[in-house]
Design a protein around this motif. Structure first.
Motif, short mmCIF file in Angstrom:
data_model
loop_
_atom_site.label_atom_id
_atom_site.label_comp_id
_atom_site.label_asym_id
_atom_site.label_seq_id
_atom_site.Cartn_x
_atom_site.Cartn_y
_atom_site.Cartn_z
N PRO A 188 -81.73 34.70 -58.38
CA PRO A 188 -81.03 33.68 -57.61
C PRO A 188 -80.63 34.16 -56.22
O PRO A 188 -80.70 35.35 -55.93
CB PRO A 188 -79.80 33.40 -58.47
CG PRO A 188 -79.56 34.69 -59.18
CD PRO A 188 -80.90 35.29 -59.45
N GLN A 189 -80.18 33.21 -55.41
CA GLN A 189 -79.85 33.51 -54.02
C GLN A 189 -78.35 33.25 -53.79
O GLN A 189 -77.95 32.16 -53.43
CB GLN A 189 -80.69 32.65 -53.07
CG GLN A 189 -82.18 32.83 -53.26
CD GLN A 189 -83.00 31.89 -52.39
OE1 GLN A 189 -82.45 31.12 -51.60
NE2 GLN A 189 -84.31 31.94 -52.54
N GLY A 190 -77.54 34.26 -54.03
CA GLY A 190 -76.11 34.13 -53.81
C GLY A 190 -75.45 33.13 -54.74
O GLY A 190 -74.53 32.40 -54.34
N MET A 191 -75.87 33.10 -56.00
CA MET A 191 -75.37 32.11 -56.95
C MET A 191 -74.03 32.54 -57.52
O MET A 191 -73.80 33.71 -57.85
CB MET A 191 -76.37 31.93 -58.09
CG MET A 191 -76.00 30.83 -59.07
SD MET A 191 -77.11 30.79 -60.49
CE MET A 191 -76.62 32.27 -61.34
N THR A 192 -73.12 31.59 -57.64
CA THR A 192 -71.83 31.78 -58.30
C THR A 192 -71.76 30.84 -59.49
O THR A 192 -71.98 29.64 -59.36
CB THR A 192 -70.69 31.50 -57.32
OG1 THR A 192 -70.74 32.44 -56.23
CG2 THR A 192 -69.34 31.64 -58.03
N LEU A 193 -71.46 31.42 -60.66
CA LEU A 193 -71.46 30.65 -61.90
C LEU A 193 -70.29 31.10 -62.77
O LEU A 193 -70.12 32.29 -63.02
CB LEU A 193 -72.79 30.86 -62.64
CG LEU A 193 -73.00 30.14 -63.96
CD1 LEU A 193 -73.05 28.64 -63.74
CD2 LEU A 193 -74.29 30.61 -64.63
N THR A 194 -69.49 30.14 -63.23
CA THR A 194 -68.35 30.45 -64.09
C THR A 194 -68.35 29.53 -65.30
O THR A 194 -67.61 28.52 -65.35
CB THR A 194 -67.03 30.31 -63.31
OG1 THR A 194 -67.12 31.04 -62.08
CG2 THR A 194 -65.86 30.86 -64.12
#
Length: 572
Positions: free
Chosen positions: A328-334
Motif C-alpha cells: 500500500p501507499q501510506g495506508m492507515t487502517l484501524t
C-alpha cells in the motif's frame, strides 16, 4: 617400502659379486618379512582409515543437511521469491551426496596421496640429500600445474552445479503442473528448455577436458624427467664414490617416482573433492546468509494473552522483486478488535499484502503496525504466528492423513496432549468448518490419506480441511485471503457458512480479503481499497447508501450475475 626396496637392491647387487652366502639368505628372508609386515600394516590402516572417514563423512553430511534445511526455514519469505536460488530439494539431496563423496573415501585417497608425496621426498632426503635435492627440481612445476588446474576446475564445477540446480527447479515445476503442460501442449517446449540447462552444464563440463589432459600429460612428462635425472645423477655420484651402493640410488629413484606419481593418482579424487567443494559452497551461501526475519528465533515478546487490536499507521511497502510498485501507499487502517473486517477491491490494490505484513512474511518499507498497542516487530515471530489463523485462496495440504493435516495447526500446548485428546480437538475443528460429516463418510475417516496435492479431495473439501487447521489453535486473529474465490457456488456457500459460524462463535478478530461481495456483506466493517489506499469505510448498508465505489461494484456484480442467469435461461 622404498627403504626395503633399496636394501633389497643392494643385497642382490652384493650377491652378484660375493655369491650366495648364508648372510644373503638371512637378509632376503628378513626383507621379505618386512614386505609382508608392510602389506599387513597398509591393509589394516587402509581399512580402519577408510571405515572411519566414511562414517565421519556420513555423519557430517547428515548434520550439514539438517543445518542447511534449518537455515532455509529461517530465511525470510522474500528469499524464496528469487528465481536464482535453485532447487532446495536438489541442494539437500544432490549436493549432499556430492559432499558425502568428497569427504569420504575420496578425501582419504587425496590425503593418502598427499602423505605419500611428502613422505617419499622426506625418505629421499634422509637417504641421500644431494641426489634428492637435484631430482626435486620437478616439484615446483608439478605444483604450479596442479594448483592452476584445480583452481579452474573448482570454478567450472560451480557453474555446473548451478546449471543442474536450475534444471532441477524446472523439472519440479513441470512435474507438479503436468496437467497444465499437457493441456497447453507445452511438453516439447519444456523438454527443450530443460535440455538447454543440461547443455549449459555439458558445455561447462567440456572445459574440464583440456585441463585434465594438460595436467596428466605434464605430470607424466615431469615424472619421467625426474626419474631420468635421478638415474643420471645417481650414476655420477656412484662413480665418484659419494654413494656407497646402488641400493641408495634405487631408494631415491623409487621415492621420487612414487612422490611424483602420487600427484597423478590424486587427480580423480581431487575432481570429486572439487565437486564437493562447489556443492558445499552453494549450501554455505544460504547457511551464511544473515536473515532479517528469523521465524525460529527465540527473541521477542510473548505476552500471556492477545486481544487482536490492530492499528496500521502510514504503511508503505513494495515487494523486493518489484521495488518500484508500492502497495500500500501510506495506508492507515484501524479495524476494531473482536469484529469481522473485510478488505475489498480488485487485484493489485494491496489487500493480500496486508495479510503478508500481519503474518510478518514481509516488513513494511515505512510506517508502523501495532498489535495490542505494541509494534508487531517486537513480538516473537513464532509466538505471533501461533496466535494467527490463516486460510488462503489455494489451500495447501500435505501428503499425509486428514488428521495429520489438521493437527499441523496445533500449538505447543496442544501438541503436548495425548493422541486421543488431539483427535478430539481435530474433530471439534472439523465440526466448526463443516468438514466433520464429510470426513466421517470417507472409508478411513480421519486416517484417510489425502494424496499428492490433496488430489483425493474436492476443492471445497480441501478448503474446509484448511479452515479446520486454522481454527484448531483457537487463534485471536483469523486471516482469510480470498478463502472462497476458487470454489463453485455450492461449495462457497458451505465454506462461507463455516467461516461466518467461526467468526460469530468467538471473540477473535477476523480480517477477510475478498472481491466477491457475497462473502463479505455480513462483515462488521468493510474497507474499500483503491491504489493502495482506503477510500471508503462502513457496513454493507452504509456503503450502499453512500452510492460510491462500493455501490458501483455491487451494481457491476449484480449485472454480471443477471447476465449469467439470462444466458443460462436462453440456453435452456
Amino acid at each position: 617400502m622404498t627403504l626395503v626396496f633399496g636394501k633389497s637392491t643392494a643385497a642382490f647387487s652384493g650377491v652378484s659379486t660375493q655369491g650366495n652366502t648364508p648372510e644373503f639368505q638371512s637378509t632376503v628372508n628378513q626383507l621379505v618379512l618386512y614386505y609382508v609386515y608392510n602389506f599387513i600394516g597398509r591393509f589394516v590402516i587402509g581399512y580402519v582409515a577408510t571405515l572411519c572417514v566414511c562414517v565421519a563423512g556420513a555423519r557430517t553430511t547428515r548434520s550439514l543437511r539438517k543445518k542447511f534445511f534449518e537455515c532455509v526455514l529461517r530465511q525470510e519469505i522474500w528469499h524464496f521469491d528469487k528465481r536464482s536460488n535453485g532447487s532446495i530439494a536438489a541442494q539437500v539431496t544432490t549436493n549432499g551426496n556430492r559432499i558425502n563423496q568428497g569427504i569420504a573415501e575420496k578425501l582419504y585417497s587425496t590425503v593418502g596421496g598427499l602423505s605419500l608425496f611428502l613422505s617419499s621426498y622426506i625418505v629421499a632426503l634422509a637417504v641421500q640429500w644431494k641426489l634428492a635435492l637435484i631430482t626435486m627440481t620437478i616439484i615446483p612445476a608439478n605444483i604450479l600445474i596442479f594448483a592452476t588446474c584445480i583452481h579452474f576446475s573448482i570454478a567450472i564445477d560451480e557453474r555446473i552445479t548451478k546449471s543442474y540446480s536450475r534444471a532441477s527447479v524446472m523439472a519440479q515445476e513441470a512435474i507438479s503442473s503436468i496437467e497444465t503442460i499437457n493441456a497447453c501442449g507445452a511438453a516439447l517446449q519444456t523438454v527443450k528448455k530443460y535440455g538447454a540447462f543440461l547443455t549449459e552444464a555439458h558445455q561447462a563440463g567440456l572445459a574440464k577436458s583440456p585441463l585434465t589432459g594438460i595436467f596428466v600429460a605434464t605430470s607424466v612428462f615431469l615424472v619421467m624427467s625426474g626419474t631420468a635425472l635421478a638415474f643420471w645423477e645417481g650414476y655420477r655420484l656412484y662413480s665418484s664414490g659419494e654413494v656407497n651402493n646402488v641400493g641408495t640410488v634405487f631408494t631415491v629413484v623409487l621415492s621420487v617416482t612414487l612422490g611424483a606419481t602420487s600427484i597423478i593418482s590424486m587427480l580423480p579424487s581431487l575432481e570429486t573433492v572439487s565437486a564437493a567443494s562447489s556443492a558445499a559452497a552453494e549450501l554455505f551461501e544460504v547457511m551464511d546468509k544473515q536473515t532479517l526475519l528469523d521465524p525460529l528465533s527465540p527473541d521477542g515478546e510473548k505476552p500471556a494473552s492477545l486481544t487482536g487490536d490492530i492499528e496500521m499507521k502510514e504503511i508503505r511497502f513494495a515487494y523486493p522483486s518489484r521495488p518500484s510498485a508500492e502497495v500500500p501507499q501510506g495506508m492507515t487502517l484501524t479495524p476494531p478488535a473482536g469484529k469481522t473486517i473485510a478488505l475489498l477491491r480488485a487485484s493489485g490494490s494491496g489487500k493480500s499484502t496486508i495479510i503478508g505484513l500481519l503474518e510478518r512474511w514481509y516488513v513494511p518499507t515505512s510506517g508502523t503496525i501495532l498489535l495490542d498497542g505494541l509494534d508487531i516487530a517486537k513480538y516473537n515471530v513464532e509466538w505471533l504466528r501461533s496466535n494467527i489463523g490463516l486460510v488462503q485462496q489455494e489451500p495447501v495440504l500435505f501428503q499425509v492423513t486428514i488428521f495429520e493435516n489438521v493437527a499441523k495447526g496445533l500449538n505447543e500446548e496442544q501438541l503436548a496432549l495425548p493422541q486421543a485428546e488431539q483427535l478430539e480437538l481435530v474433530k471439534e475443528a472439523c465440526r466448526s468448518s463443516n468438514a466433520h460429516d464429510v470426513v466421517e463418510r470417507l472409508a478411513h475417516g480421519y486416517d484417510t490419506q489425502v494424496g499428492e496435492r490433496a488430489s483425493m479431495l474436492s476443492g471445497g473439501q480441501r478448503q474446509r480441511i484448511a479452515i479446520a487447521r486454522a481454527l484448531i489453535r483457537k487463534p485471536r486473529l483469523l486471516l482469510l485471503d480470498e478463502a472462497t474465490s476458487a470454489l463453485d457456488t455450492q461449495s462457497e456457500r458451505i465454506v462461507q457458512q463455516a467461516l461466518d459460524s467461526a467468526a460469530a462463535d468467538s471473540s477473535q478478530t477476523t480480517i477477510a480479503v475478498a472481491h466477491r461481495l457475497s462473502t463479505i456483506k455480513n462483515a462488521d466493517v468493510i474497507f474499500v481499497m483503491e491504489d493502495g489506499c482506503i477510500v471508503e469505510t462502513g457496513t454493507h448498508d452504509q456503503l450502499l447508501q453512500q452510492r460510491g465505489r462500493y455501490y458501483a461494484m455491487c451494481l457491476a456484480q449484480a449485472l454480471d450475475q443477471a447476465l449469467d442467469q439470462a444466458l443460462d435461461q436462453a440456453h435452456d
